[in-house]
Design a protein around this motif. Structure first.
Motif, short mmCIF file in Angstrom:
data_model
loop_
_atom_site.label_atom_id
_atom_site.label_comp_id
_atom_site.label_asym_id
_atom_site.label_seq_id
_atom_site.Cartn_x
_atom_site.Cartn_y
_atom_site.Cartn_z
N ILE A 153 11.72 -43.02 2.97
CA ILE A 153 12.78 -42.14 2.96
C ILE A 153 14.00 -42.58 3.76
CG2 ILE A 153 13.96 -40.12 3.10
CD1 ILE A 153 11.50 -38.67 2.25
N HIS A 154 15.08 -43.07 3.21
CA HIS A 154 16.21 -43.67 4.15
C HIS A 154 17.08 -42.74 4.38
CE1 HIS A 154 18.84 -43.51 0.65
NE2 HIS A 154 18.13 -44.14 0.16
N SER A 155 17.83 -42.86 5.53
CA SER A 155 18.81 -41.75 6.21
C SER A 155 19.47 -41.04 5.10
CB SER A 155 19.71 -42.43 7.02
OG SER A 155 20.70 -43.34 6.60
N LEU A 156 20.21 -41.66 4.04
CA LEU A 156 20.92 -40.81 3.02
C LEU A 156 20.16 -39.79 2.33
CD1 LEU A 156 23.64 -40.45 1.82
CD2 LEU A 156 22.90 -42.34 0.17
N GLU A 157 18.77 -40.31 2.04
CA GLU A 157 18.00 -39.17 1.26
C GLU A 157 17.49 -38.38 2.31
OE1 GLU A 157 15.19 -41.76 -2.17
OE2 GLU A 157 14.99 -42.46 0.28
N LEU A 158 17.37 -38.67 3.60
CA LEU A 158 16.98 -37.67 4.57
C LEU A 158 18.16 -36.57 4.52
CD1 LEU A 158 14.93 -36.54 6.61
CD2 LEU A 158 15.75 -38.02 8.27
N MET A 206 20.27 -31.24 3.73
CA MET A 206 21.18 -30.31 2.79
C MET A 206 20.68 -29.55 1.99
SD MET A 206 24.29 -33.16 2.47
CE MET A 206 25.13 -32.08 1.45
N ASP A 207 19.60 -29.86 1.03
CA ASP A 207 18.77 -29.12 0.02
C ASP A 207 18.07 -27.82 1.01
OD1 ASP A 207 19.64 -30.58 -1.91
OD2 ASP A 207 17.72 -31.55 -2.01
N ILE A 208 17.45 -28.23 2.30
CA ILE A 208 16.82 -27.43 2.86
C ILE A 208 18.08 -26.23 3.51
CG2 ILE A 208 15.65 -26.91 5.43
CD1 ILE A 208 14.30 -29.79 4.60
N GLU A 209 18.97 -26.65 4.02
CA GLU A 209 19.98 -25.79 4.46
C GLU A 209 20.45 -24.57 3.24
OE1 GLU A 209 22.33 -28.25 8.04
OE2 GLU A 209 23.03 -28.64 5.65
N GLY A 232 19.15 -21.07 3.91
CA GLY A 232 20.64 -20.55 4.69
C GLY A 232 20.75 -20.70 5.97
N VAL A 233 20.25 -22.11 6.32
CA VAL A 233 20.35 -22.39 7.74
C VAL A 233 21.38 -23.50 7.82
CG1 VAL A 233 18.11 -21.50 8.37
CG2 VAL A 233 18.35 -23.73 7.90
N GLU A 234 21.76 -23.92 9.19
CA GLU A 234 22.59 -25.10 9.10
C GLU A 234 21.82 -25.96 10.50
OE1 GLU A 234 26.82 -26.78 10.74
OE2 GLU A 234 26.73 -24.83 9.87
N ILE A 235 21.36 -27.13 9.76
CA ILE A 235 20.63 -28.09 10.99
C ILE A 235 21.97 -29.05 11.31
CG2 ILE A 235 18.79 -29.91 11.05
CD1 ILE A 235 17.33 -28.45 8.90
N ASP A 236 21.96 -29.07 12.50
CA ASP A 236 23.02 -30.02 13.03
C ASP A 236 22.60 -31.34 13.16
OD1 ASP A 236 25.12 -31.49 14.39
OD2 ASP A 236 24.69 -30.60 16.35
N LEU A 237 23.25 -32.48 12.46
CA LEU A 237 22.71 -33.94 12.30
C LEU A 237 23.65 -34.58 12.85
CD1 LEU A 237 21.12 -33.97 8.61
CD2 LEU A 237 19.87 -33.91 10.66
N SER A 238 24.75 -34.13 13.78
CA SER A 238 25.80 -34.76 14.44
C SER A 238 25.35 -35.89 15.33
CB SER A 238 26.95 -33.99 14.51
OG SER A 238 26.71 -32.97 15.55
#
Length: 84
Positions: free
Chosen positions: A35-40, A45-48, A52-58
């Protein structure tokens, strides 16, 4: 809920993973899945949306902390517990 959460997240990974990677568990290394980074990012985003959560990927630290499927499962469990 915990088992359903794990099963749901693994199912999302199965949709994107290289079929040759074999069965996916919480211990499966992300790099093994092809799985490449765009797919991850799409999976996250699907999990969020689903939970109903927000995973900080910044931050780089966040990306580096995700080496196994279980790392993401645990992050979601923590976020859900914090919301409760």
């Amino acid at each position: 809920m915990s088992e359903d959460l794990e099963t749901s997240i693994i199912a999302l990974f199965e949709q994107h993973a290289d079929k040759a990677a074999g069965p996916i568990t919480a211990d499966t290394a992300l790099e093994k899945l092809g799985i490449h980074s765009l797919e991850l990012t799409e999976i996250v985003m699907d999990i969020e949306d689903k939970f109903g959560v927000e995973i900080d990927l910044s931050t780089v630290d966040t990306w580096q902390s995700f080496s196994q499927v279980g790392d993401i499962i645990n992050a979601v469990k923590t976020l859900l517990a914090d919301k409760a």
